[in-house]
Motif scaffolding. Structure first.
Motif, PDB file in Angstrom:
ATOM      1  N   UNK A  63      -2.093   1.321   2.954  1.00  0.00           N
ATOM      2  CA  UNK A  63      -0.950   1.092   2.049  1.00  0.00           C
ATOM      3  C   UNK A  63       0.187   0.402   2.805  1.00  0.00           C
ATOM      4  N   UNK A  64       0.448   0.881   4.016  1.00  0.00           N
ATOM      5  CA  UNK A  64       1.520   0.290   4.824  1.00  0.00           C
ATOM      6  C   UNK A  64       1.140  -1.102   5.297  1.00  0.00           C
ATOM      7  N   UNK A  65      -0.088  -1.265   5.729  1.00  0.00           N
ATOM      8  CA  UNK A  65      -0.512  -2.554   6.288  1.00  0.00           C
ATOM      9  C   UNK A  65      -0.496  -3.653   5.237  1.00  0.00           C
ATOM     10  N   UNK A  66      -0.824  -3.303   3.989  1.00  0.00           N
ATOM     11  CA  UNK A  66      -0.844  -4.319   2.936  1.00  0.00           C
ATOM     12  C   UNK A  66       0.542  -4.562   2.361  1.00  0.00           C
ATOM     13  N   UNK A  67       1.531  -3.800   2.814  1.00  0.00           N
ATOM     14  CA  UNK A  67       2.906  -4.038   2.369  1.00  0.00           C
ATOM     15  C   UNK A  67       3.164  -3.576   0.947  1.00  0.00           C
ATOM     16  N   UNK A  68       2.492  -2.522   0.519  1.00  0.00           N
ATOM     17  CA  UNK A  68       2.644  -2.059  -0.860  1.00  0.00           C
ATOM     18  C   UNK A  68       4.062  -1.578  -1.144  1.00  0.00           C
ATOM     19  N   UNK A  69       4.738  -1.073  -0.099  1.00  0.00           N
ATOM     20  CA  UNK A  69       6.098  -0.553  -0.302  1.00  0.00           C
ATOM     21  C   UNK A  69       7.097  -1.671  -0.596  1.00  0.00           C
ATOM     22  N   UNK A  70       6.682  -2.928  -0.448  1.00  0.00           N
ATOM     23  CA  UNK A  70       7.584  -4.037  -0.782  1.00  0.00           C
ATOM     24  C   UNK A  70       7.798  -4.160  -2.282  1.00  0.00           C
ATOM     25  N   UNK A 114       3.576  11.175   7.502  1.00  0.00           N
ATOM     26  CA  UNK A 114       4.083  10.556   8.734  1.00  0.00           C
ATOM     27  C   UNK A 114       5.338   9.724   8.456  1.00  0.00           C
ATOM     28  N   UNK A 115       5.408   9.151   7.268  1.00  0.00           N
ATOM     29  CA  UNK A 115       6.577   8.363   6.879  1.00  0.00           C
ATOM     30  C   UNK A 115       6.617   8.380   5.371  1.00  0.00           C
ATOM     31  N   UNK A 117       7.094   6.553   2.231  1.00  0.00           N
ATOM     32  CA  UNK A 117       7.210   5.163   1.773  1.00  0.00           C
ATOM     33  C   UNK A 117       7.920   5.141   0.427  1.00  0.00           C
ATOM     34  N   UNK A 119       9.863   3.009  -0.733  1.00  0.00           N
ATOM     35  CA  UNK A 119       9.818   1.693  -1.373  1.00  0.00           C
ATOM     36  C   UNK A 119      11.052   0.861  -1.098  1.00  0.00           C
ATOM     37  N   UNK A 158      -6.120  -8.257  -4.086  1.00  0.00           N
ATOM     38  CA  UNK A 158      -6.488  -7.734  -2.767  1.00  0.00           C
ATOM     39  C   UNK A 158      -7.988  -7.876  -2.556  1.00  0.00           C
ATOM     40  N   UNK A 160      -9.501  -9.452  -0.472  1.00  0.00           N
ATOM     41  CA  UNK A 160      -9.927  -9.440   0.921  1.00  0.00           C
ATOM     42  C   UNK A 160     -10.340  -8.033   1.356  1.00  0.00           C
ATOM     43  N   UNK A 197     -11.740   0.049   3.886  1.00  0.00           N
ATOM     44  CA  UNK A 197     -10.279   0.027   3.707  1.00  0.00           C
ATOM     45  C   UNK A 197      -9.911   0.221   2.240  1.00  0.00           C
TER      46      UNK A 197
ATOM     47  N   UNK B  65      -0.196 -12.880   0.829  1.00  0.00           N
ATOM     48  CA  UNK B  65       0.194 -11.946  -0.235  1.00  0.00           C
ATOM     49  C   UNK B  65       1.623 -11.502  -0.012  1.00  0.00           C
ATOM     50  N   UNK B  67       3.100  -8.708  -0.097  1.00  0.00           N
ATOM     51  CA  UNK B  67       3.289  -7.541   0.761  1.00  0.00           C
ATOM     52  C   UNK B  67       3.250  -7.864   2.243  1.00  0.00           C
ATOM     53  N   UNK B 129      -2.201  -8.095   8.912  1.00  0.00           N
ATOM     54  CA  UNK B 129      -2.483  -6.789   8.333  1.00  0.00           C
ATOM     55  C   UNK B 129      -2.267  -5.602   9.249  1.00  0.00           C
ATOM     56  N   UNK B 131       1.058  -4.560   9.784  1.00  0.00           N
ATOM     57  CA  UNK B 131       2.460  -4.258   9.555  1.00  0.00           C
ATOM     58  C   UNK B 131       2.674  -2.801   9.199  1.00  0.00           C
ATOM     59  N   UNK B 132       3.947  -2.417   9.105  1.00  0.00           N
ATOM     60  CA  UNK B 132       4.275  -1.019   8.863  1.00  0.00           C
ATOM     61  C   UNK B 132       4.941  -0.788   7.518  1.00  0.00           C
ATOM     62  N   UNK B 133       5.209  -1.855   6.747  1.00  0.00           N
ATOM     63  CA  UNK B 133       5.862  -1.716   5.439  1.00  0.00           C
ATOM     64  C   UNK B 133       7.251  -1.084   5.541  1.00  0.00           C
ATOM     65  N   UNK B 202       9.366  13.265   7.413  1.00  0.00           N
ATOM     66  CA  UNK B 202       8.995  11.943   6.888  1.00  0.00           C
ATOM     67  C   UNK B 202      10.158  11.297   6.163  1.00  0.00           C
TER      68      UNK B 202
END
Lengths: 228, 479
Positions: A63-70, A114-115, A117, A119, A158, A160, A197, B65, B67, B129, B131-133, B202
């Motif tokens: 979720x973090x790597x794909x930037x979903x929180x953006x 851990x964090x 998110x 948003x 997504x 990929x 993933x 993308x 994100x 891919x 990143x930490x968002x 968190x």
């Protein structure tokens, strides 16, 4: 004190106090205490928060790597900030005509993660309770091609996170049904399945249910019968 | 020593300082400008991707993308361009104000290479891919030590220049630059340690992230930008600042309130309510020092409005200061619950960041670059038209983005607040504003290309050569 020493003291002291109060102390203190409460109807003893994080951590990494929180938030605000808690697409049940309120997110809902998110922007719907709204197959198809589920969606594909492969023997139970194949031959002989993933990400989304009851009485239905 | 001899000595001294600063400052400015080009390219792509995921929608371009391209754009803009250009300009201004030559240009350039390495790994890491968002901390977790070491290597020499100063009286710009260089490492290390390294709450990590972005703005970008403005405006106008006492109040106001800001982004969120409330109050109080300083500077400019027309550097600086005022007023408005509930997690939140980094900081830095580069290269800017285009396009673009982001975010949040309307309405509400912003990003891209080509042309000596720049004020200067 020389004026340089006064300067250094000044910039240190003025920054030290907010650093301590906003960062250091909350870091160790801002955890919800586990409280026991008894359900009045059933007599069952419950805990809030649950004591262990109930989200799937591997999927949260994706979720973090794909930037979903953006684009997606995980923060439902109380009613003095707006009526988003009455939105059926933020909650778990109800319709536009007969809304059922989901409660606002609280400190304990993120306990053990851990964090949080929360948003950066809310371009798409809030995901705090998305685990209630769709099943895994829907999520996979949505991630692969969002516009196949909601034609007004601005979410990127997504694909990929999915792999196209030749069908060996039987079609996989995870094969997606909303793939736009180029020709009939491909449609018969190939399938698109989620990678690890994608499975992890959807696994995480299915665990997003931030409405663990905590004992206080929370209004879930509108007292008014006419929806404005 | 006669006046003439003193004047000659001063000119010789300044020339020696400019020569010593030449390579490191030029390195920082050019690599930052290259990053700016990358950033605005990514900026356009991410803005298009926001409303039109079909744009460049090829399978192999999955790394574009939204994100990924949005955090990559922010990282390139803040770390690649803003902080690096700020450091380059700060080195030159410190050298001039302390009347101290830059003693370790090689160390500075090596540190700059490390900084660029860190930013490159960061931006590529996000796109690939890893990143930490997290806002402004989106680069992979392993990158921050590289950036911290590089920053420290640069800042140590800034501080030593201060200790080698010739004059006991310290000008206000030196205070601002020293403050920024002192606060940023503390802020950066705190955020990275408490978010990535130390286990803890968190939600506290989320509020630390929000605090980080705001602190970098108010305690690094704003002081550097104001320090630069306090140097350039009197220097080019040839007259002292309108009231120097006010400038010190402005500095201390920034120091007192700056560290408290940031958590208002999550007002109404799952935090103890005093946290966003205190941050919101700090942002509102921040109006006091900022308005003191900026009105001070604008009044200095007003005393002789003819000069500003003949100096692109001054035009950019004045525009930057104006955008700072607008940023602070809009931030203060957004700290009130009634408006904040619409702006906090919407299209407006990106708008605030772009306004702070591009609207205010970048415009002031452009002014500084247009002032400094001719002095360290003994060359004139090849294209005056390019500078004017850069200015006009930038001002129109930023002004448009302010309107688009502020009203777009409010409209978008308002649509989400209508709980009895379908999801389609809420999602479609931001679309027209995002399309408008995409058009503006094309304009920004064109303006940055003009700037970059002008810079490259100057550096490769294809422009005119002149010994003394026309922009130095003919009256008594301050350094």
């Amino acid at each position: 004190m020389t004026s340089f020493r006064k300067f250094i003291f000044g910039i240190t002291a003025s920054f030290f106090i907010p650093w301590l109060c906003l960062i250091v102390i909350p870091h160790s203190k801002m955890n919800a205490e586990i409280e026991e409460w008894t359900d009045a109807d059933t007599g069952k003893v419950n805990f809030y928060p649950l004591g262990t994080p109930n989200i799937f951590r591997q999927g949260q990494i994706v979720y973090a790597q794909e930037g979903c929180a953006s684009c997606h938030t995980q923060m439902i605000r109380p009613t003095y900030m707006g009526y988003e808690s009455w939105r059926p697409d933020f909650g778990k049940e109800g319709t536009i005509d007969a809304p059922v309120r989901i409660r606002e997110t609280r400190l304990g809902d993120y306990d053990g993660e851990r964090f949080a998110y929360l948003g950066n922007q809310r371009i798409g719907p809030d995901l705090s309770n998305v685990g209630y709204r769709h099943d895994e197959a829907w999520h996979h198809e949505h991630l692969y091609l969002p516009q196949s589920k909601r034609d007004f969606s601005m979410m990127p594909s997504f694909r990929h996170l999915y792999e196209k492969r030749k069908i060996k023997g039987q079609k996989s139970e995870f094969a997606l049904s909303n793939v736009e194949w180029e020709n009939e031959e491909e449609a018969q002989n190939y399938e698109v399945v989620p990678t690890e993933k994608a499975k992890a990400l959807v696994g995480y989304l299915m665990t997003l249910k931030k409405d663990t009851p905590f004992g206080a009485v929370v209004a879930t239905e509108s007292e008014e019968t006419d929806v404005k | 020593m006669t006046d003439e001899q003193a004047n000659q000595e001063s000119i010789t001294r300044r020339s020696a300082i400019d020569q010593s600063a030449r390579f490191p400052v030029l390195f920082f400015i050019t690599s930052a400008s290259a990053w700016l080009l990358v950033a605005v390219t990514l900026g356009f792509i991410q803005q298009m991707k926001m409303h039109n995921p079909g744009f460049l929608d090829f399978s192999w371009l999955y790394f574009l993308n939204y994100g990924r391209s949005n955090p990559a754009f922010m990282t390139a803009l803040v770390y690649g361009w803003a902080i690096q250009a700020g450091l380059g300009v700060a080195i030159w201004i410190m050298a001039r104000l302390c009347s101290a030559e830059v003693k370790n240009p090689i160390t500075l350039i090596v540190a700059g290479h490390f900084w660029n390495l860190g930013v490159s790994i960061g931006v590529l890491g996000i796109l690939l891919g890893y990143g930490t968002s997290m806002e402004w901390l989106a680069f992979p977790k392993a990158v921050w030590p590289i950036l911290f070491v590089a920053f420290s290597m640069i800042v140590i020499w800034l501080v030593t220049m201060f200790f080698r100063r010739q004059d006991n009286k310290v000008y206000i710009s030196v205070w601002y630059i020293l403050g920024a260089c002192f606060w940023f490492p503390w802020i950066f290390v705190t955020a990275n340690l408490f978010i990535h390294v130390f286990p803890g709450s968190a939600l506290a990590k989320a509020s630390t992230n929000a605090w980080f972005t705001s602190s970098v703005v108010y305690l690094f970008l704003v002081p550097i930008g104001l320090g630069v403005a306090y140097y350039l405006i009197p220097k080019i106008m040839g007259r002292p600042v309108h009231s120097s006492q006010l400038s010190y109040y402005g500095f201390w106001g920034l120091a007192i309130f700056g560290g408290w800001t940031g958590v208002q982004k999550f007002m109404g969120g799952p935090f103890p309510s005093w946290m966003p409330a205190v941050s919101g109050a700090a942002v509102i109080f921040m109006l006091i020092p900022i308005l003191i300083v900026t009105v001070n500077q604008l009044m200095t400019l007003k005393e002789d409005s003819k000069v500003i027309n003949s100096s692109p550097a001054l035009k950019f600086t004045a525009a930057g200061i104006t955008f700072l005022i607008i940023f602070c007023i809009l931030s203060a408005l957004g700290s009130f619950l009634s408006i904040g509930k619409y702006t906090q997690i919407s299209f407006t939140s990106i708008g605030y960041q772009v306004l702070a980094v591009y609207g205010f900081f970048s415009m002031v830095i452009f002014g500084a670059i247009y002032f400094i580069v001719p002095r360290i290269t003994n060359s004139e800017w090849p294209s005056l038209g390019g500078m004017q285009n850069h200015f006009i396009l930038s001002v129109y673009a930023i002004a448009s983005l302010i309107v688009i982001h502020f009203f777009g975010g409010i409209w978008q949040s308002g649509a989400y607040a209508k709980h009895d309307a379908p999801l389609e309405n809420a999602i479609a509400s931001a679309k027209p504003y995002a399309i408008g912003a995409s058009v503006v990003w094309i304009v920004i891209w064109i303006s940055v290309v003009r700037f970059f080509m002008n810079l490259v042309s100057l550096i490769f000596r294809t422009g005119r050569r002149e010994i003394s720049s026309k922009f130095v004020g003919h009256k008594k200067s301050i350094a």
